[in-house]
Design a protein around this motif. Structure first.
Motif, PDB file in Angstrom:
ATOM      1  N   ASN A 138      15.356  29.971  86.325  1.00  0.00           N
ATOM      2  CA  ASN A 138      14.267  30.887  86.698  1.00  0.00           C
ATOM      3  C   ASN A 138      13.209  30.785  85.612  1.00  0.00           C
ATOM      4  N   LEU A 139      12.154  30.048  85.877  1.00  0.00           N
ATOM      5  CA  LEU A 139      11.127  29.908  84.848  1.00  0.00           C
ATOM      6  C   LEU A 139      10.391  31.231  84.655  1.00  0.00           C
ATOM      7  N   ASP A 140      10.023  31.493  83.434  1.00  0.00           N
ATOM      8  CA  ASP A 140       9.167  32.637  83.132  1.00  0.00           C
ATOM      9  C   ASP A 140       7.860  32.506  83.916  1.00  0.00           C
ATOM     10  N   ALA A 141       7.408  33.615  84.483  1.00  0.00           N
ATOM     11  CA  ALA A 141       6.230  33.576  85.361  1.00  0.00           C
ATOM     12  C   ALA A 141       4.991  33.053  84.638  1.00  0.00           C
ATOM     13  N   ALA A 142       4.787  33.509  83.418  1.00  0.00           N
ATOM     14  CA  ALA A 142       3.599  33.069  82.670  1.00  0.00           C
ATOM     15  C   ALA A 142       3.666  31.566  82.405  1.00  0.00           C
ATOM     16  N   SER A 143       4.858  31.073  82.128  1.00  0.00           N
ATOM     17  CA  SER A 143       5.039  29.647  81.874  1.00  0.00           C
ATOM     18  C   SER A 143       4.737  28.837  83.129  1.00  0.00           C
ATOM     19  N   TYR A 144       5.272  29.263  84.267  1.00  0.00           N
ATOM     20  CA  TYR A 144       5.034  28.505  85.495  1.00  0.00           C
ATOM     21  C   TYR A 144       3.554  28.483  85.857  1.00  0.00           C
ATOM     22  N   ARG A 145       2.896  29.644  85.712  1.00  0.00           N
ATOM     23  CA  ARG A 145       1.464  29.701  86.038  1.00  0.00           C
ATOM     24  C   ARG A 145       0.661  28.740  85.162  1.00  0.00           C
ATOM     25  N   GLN A 146       1.038  28.648  83.880  1.00  0.00           N
ATOM     26  CA  GLN A 146       0.319  27.738  82.979  1.00  0.00           C
ATOM     27  C   GLN A 146       0.494  26.292  83.437  1.00  0.00           C
ATOM     28  N   LEU A 147       1.732  25.929  83.792  1.00  0.00           N
ATOM     29  CA  LEU A 147       1.993  24.554  84.236  1.00  0.00           C
ATOM     30  C   LEU A 147       1.215  24.258  85.516  1.00  0.00           C
ATOM     31  N   GLU A 148       1.184  25.210  86.421  1.00  0.00           N
ATOM     32  CA  GLU A 148       0.492  25.000  87.682  1.00  0.00           C
ATOM     33  C   GLU A 148      -1.013  24.827  87.444  1.00  0.00           C
ATOM     34  N   ARG A 149      -1.578  25.667  86.569  1.00  0.00           N
ATOM     35  CA  ARG A 149      -3.006  25.547  86.248  1.00  0.00           C
ATOM     36  C   ARG A 149      -3.313  24.171  85.670  1.00  0.00           C
ATOM     37  N   LYS A 150      -2.425  23.739  84.753  1.00  0.00           N
ATOM     38  CA  LYS A 150      -2.659  22.465  84.075  1.00  0.00           C
ATOM     39  C   LYS A 150      -2.684  21.307  85.068  1.00  0.00           C
ATOM     40  N   HIS A 151      -1.901  21.424  86.128  1.00  0.00           N
ATOM     41  CA  HIS A 151      -1.805  20.320  87.088  1.00  0.00           C
ATOM     42  C   HIS A 151      -2.595  20.600  88.359  1.00  0.00           C
ATOM     43  N   THR A 152      -3.644  21.396  88.205  1.00  0.00           N
ATOM     44  CA  THR A 152      -4.528  21.656  89.336  1.00  0.00           C
ATOM     45  C   THR A 152      -5.772  20.784  89.189  1.00  0.00           C
ATOM     46  N   ALA A 153      -6.104  20.045  90.240  1.00  0.00           N
ATOM     47  CA  ALA A 153      -7.268  19.152  90.203  1.00  0.00           C
ATOM     48  C   ALA A 153      -8.547  19.952  90.421  1.00  0.00           C
ATOM     49  N   GLY A 154      -9.666  19.262  90.265  1.00  0.00           N
ATOM     50  CA  GLY A 154     -10.967  19.908  90.416  1.00  0.00           C
ATOM     51  C   GLY A 154     -11.155  20.506  91.802  1.00  0.00           C
ATOM     52  N   ASP A 155     -10.532  19.912  92.811  1.00  0.00           N
ATOM     53  CA  ASP A 155     -10.704  20.429  94.170  1.00  0.00           C
ATOM     54  C   ASP A 155      -9.722  21.561  94.489  1.00  0.00           C
ATOM     55  N   GLY A 156      -8.972  21.989  93.472  1.00  0.00           N
ATOM     56  CA  GLY A 156      -8.067  23.126  93.671  1.00  0.00           C
ATOM     57  C   GLY A 156      -6.671  22.726  94.123  1.00  0.00           C
ATOM     58  N   SER A 157      -6.454  21.448  94.381  1.00  0.00           N
ATOM     59  CA  SER A 157      -5.125  21.028  94.828  1.00  0.00           C
ATOM     60  C   SER A 157      -4.186  20.924  93.624  1.00  0.00           C
ATOM     61  N   VAL A 158      -2.921  21.298  93.831  1.00  0.00           N
ATOM     62  CA  VAL A 158      -1.951  21.283  92.745  1.00  0.00           C
ATOM     63  C   VAL A 158      -1.046  20.063  92.874  1.00  0.00           C
ATOM     64  N   ASP A 159      -0.879  19.355  91.760  1.00  0.00           N
ATOM     65  CA  ASP A 159       0.020  18.200  91.719  1.00  0.00           C
ATOM     66  C   ASP A 159       1.419  18.706  91.364  1.00  0.00           C
ATOM     67  N   HIS A 160       2.192  19.056  92.376  1.00  0.00           N
ATOM     68  CA  HIS A 160       3.500  19.654  92.107  1.00  0.00           C
ATOM     69  C   HIS A 160       4.494  18.659  91.516  1.00  0.00           C
TER      70      HIS A 160
END
Lengths: 359, 359
Positions: free
Chosen positions: B47-69
């Motif tokens: 269970n990843l910490d919520a703040a940690s997951y959000r940071q990872l998701e932001r980091k892997h979000t492209a300019g068009d808003g798509s997330v590289d999961h």
């Protein structure tokens, strides 16, 4: 006279649009007329917070290392003029002041009388202040700032009358840290009251100002064993000479295992651990140096809330952790009593003042 | 087998040159062989910490808003591979895990048996972890990470056996915040034991997970009046429906005067104020909402140590301030009991899980 009623927190003098307490405010109302629960002080000296003064000095240091002390003075004037209080925008800190009570509002609960010479024990960061002499008597050097002007205390402020039997600088030096011994005495007293065996107290940074007073307070409150932790042998020798601690040990407080092992070897783990060193990273060691169901009191402003909370959880440590509240009723008088009664404490404080004056 | 002796803190698995605790370490030793006081867990889910997951998701979000999961997944693998633990280098946070006990060292004090299905209650930031399936069953979306691999618990770690009578997600959701009700119950119980009148308890963020459990714990510990503070009317209606609080009031916890006045109007100031909202700037209001000689328990990781310490001093507030230690012996079992016994608490938790699953 006042458009709005006074609030004991000083809220009525906040000029910001948002509802914030005076400490968080950008600007305070410095009118000299008092609300009924206020007190006005004629200021004789400001004691700037050390971190704040160092920041100002750094900022006004040229490439060749020379300091523009006129620039430092001008910036203090500018801050106080703009904000109505002395709060360094970079460090967020203020300091305290010394002065004489000039007027007491009819509803003031502080128990002060006109003519009392006092030190304020609330931060300059929330104290309305007007400088009237342009700091003409200050050369911009050092944290002690001679100053003519006035300041205002609120219903919930604190000011201590300076005693006649001690030099002003010595009293100020004690009052600056008087919250630590008062809270230490209270917490240790609670353990003593409910324990049938001797209560052990470790003070990390036991050779410093708040540390040495906390050691004296712990013994005064009935601790069975006091342990002073210091960073090096030189300070250990000084502390041993005072007799303030039953055991004096040398340890780096940032090394959790080292601190734990040093305190344990000196008769710990401690029922109460008091952290008085202003360096980051002491949370883990303090937690490990403390007995199960013991208490850690953090007085260091370098304490990290999350490091303490997550650290204790990560170590499965059932310890109570207190944020060192600088206010306990009667704290200034209690600390001065400890100094008067203990030649060891007094010697450490006097030595420090002599040393500071000489450097 | 081991070159060095084990330490209950896990120090023996730190690979850094400096002596630091596992949480502060850059890299941990993940060998599967156990020291005598350790336990190895076969992992089924992180269970990843919520703040940690959000940071990872932001980091892997492209300019068009798509997330590289896939990128998110790859980075979790990379972090765990490099550090031997799941600690997001940006947020510093980790999470927890669920798994089954695989081996128990002969000197383990944790009381676990092979085959127990457990959740770890110490952070992933200090837990040696090896992922063996390349996270093949995770699509990189959300904080719940199916995972095959193993983790190691130390002598001082904590793990709770998952109960049979509750869904796993519900138990985890409760265990995630179980320190708050346990410490609240202890502190409130101490006030009840020495007070002849009713003890009042205010919980700021009373509608949340830790807040609702703390309200239930306060009443269970004998509080005479419980006050739930929530940020808006919608949450007030939800909390009122549960019956967990005698009074429910709406206030912005960042407005110190507003919070003080709301709690006072509801029968305060409170003997014990519990802060459970993860927003900065609640220290002043919590202090002002608390009675003289009362206690504030800060559970929010957004708490500023210096704002609390200087705030209380600036307000001349004689209140005890506790760093909310997430560990109290028996905390998981106690929180689960509160949930089982109180339909209001259970309803709030189940509603939250349904809501999360639906978004």
């Amino acid at each position: 006279m006042a458009a709005r009623d006074s609030d004991p927190t000083g809220l009525h003098r906040v000029l910001d649009d948002a509802v914030v307490l005076p400490q968080a405010a950008r600007r305070l109302d410095t009118r000299p007329e008092l609300w009924p629960d206020e007190v006005r002080i004629r200021v004789e000296k400001l004691n700037l917070d050390a971190a704040s003064y160092r920041q100002l000095e750094r900022k006004h240091t040229a490439g060749d290392g020379s300091v523009d002390h006129d620039g430092v003075r001008a910036e203090v004037l500018e801050i106080v003029g703009a904000r109505g209080k002395m709060q360094n925008p970079e460090t967020g800190s203020g300091g305290m002041l010394v002065g004489t009570v000039e007027e007491v509002g009819p509803e003031s609960p502080l128990g002060l009388a006109v003519g009392d010479r006092v030190a304020t024990l609330v931060s300059l960061t929330l104290t309305p202040l007007v400088i009237e002499d342009g700091l003409a008597d200050w050369d911009g050097r050092g944290e002690q700032v001679p100053c003519d002007g006035y300041a205002v205390l609120f219903g919930r402020s604190i000011a201590a009358v300076l005693p006649d039997d001690l030099p002003t600088d010595l009293s100020l030096s004690v009052m600056d840290v008087c919250g630590a011994p008062a809270l230490t005495a209270r917490v240790v007293g609670e353990y003593v009251a409910r324990s049938s065996r001797g209560v052990s107290v470790a003070v990390v940074g036991g050779g410093g100002k708040s540390g040495s007073l906390s050691l004296a307070a712990a013994r005064h409150a009935g601790a069975g064993r006091t342990i002073g932790v210091v960073p090096h042998e030189q300070e250990a020798a000084l502390l041993r000479a005072t007799g303030l601690a039953d055991e004096v040990v040398v340890a780096d407080a940032r090394n959790p295992i080292g601190l734990r092992d040093a305190v344990t070897a000196a008769g710990g783990p401690a029922d109460v651990t008091v952290v008085c060193v202003d360096v980051p990273g002491c949370e883990g060691g303090a937690i490990l140096a403390t007995a199960d169901r013991g208490t850690v009191i953090f007085f260091s402003m370098a304490t990290s809330f999350s490091a303490a909370a997550l650290g204790a959880e990560g170590l499965a440590a059932d310890v109570t952790m207190l944020v060192g509240n600088g206010y306990v009723p009667g704290h200034a008088g209690y600390a001065l009593e400890l100094l008067r009664d203990d030649a060891g404490v007094r010697g450490l404080f006097e030595g420090r003042l002599t040393h500071e004056a000489g450097t």
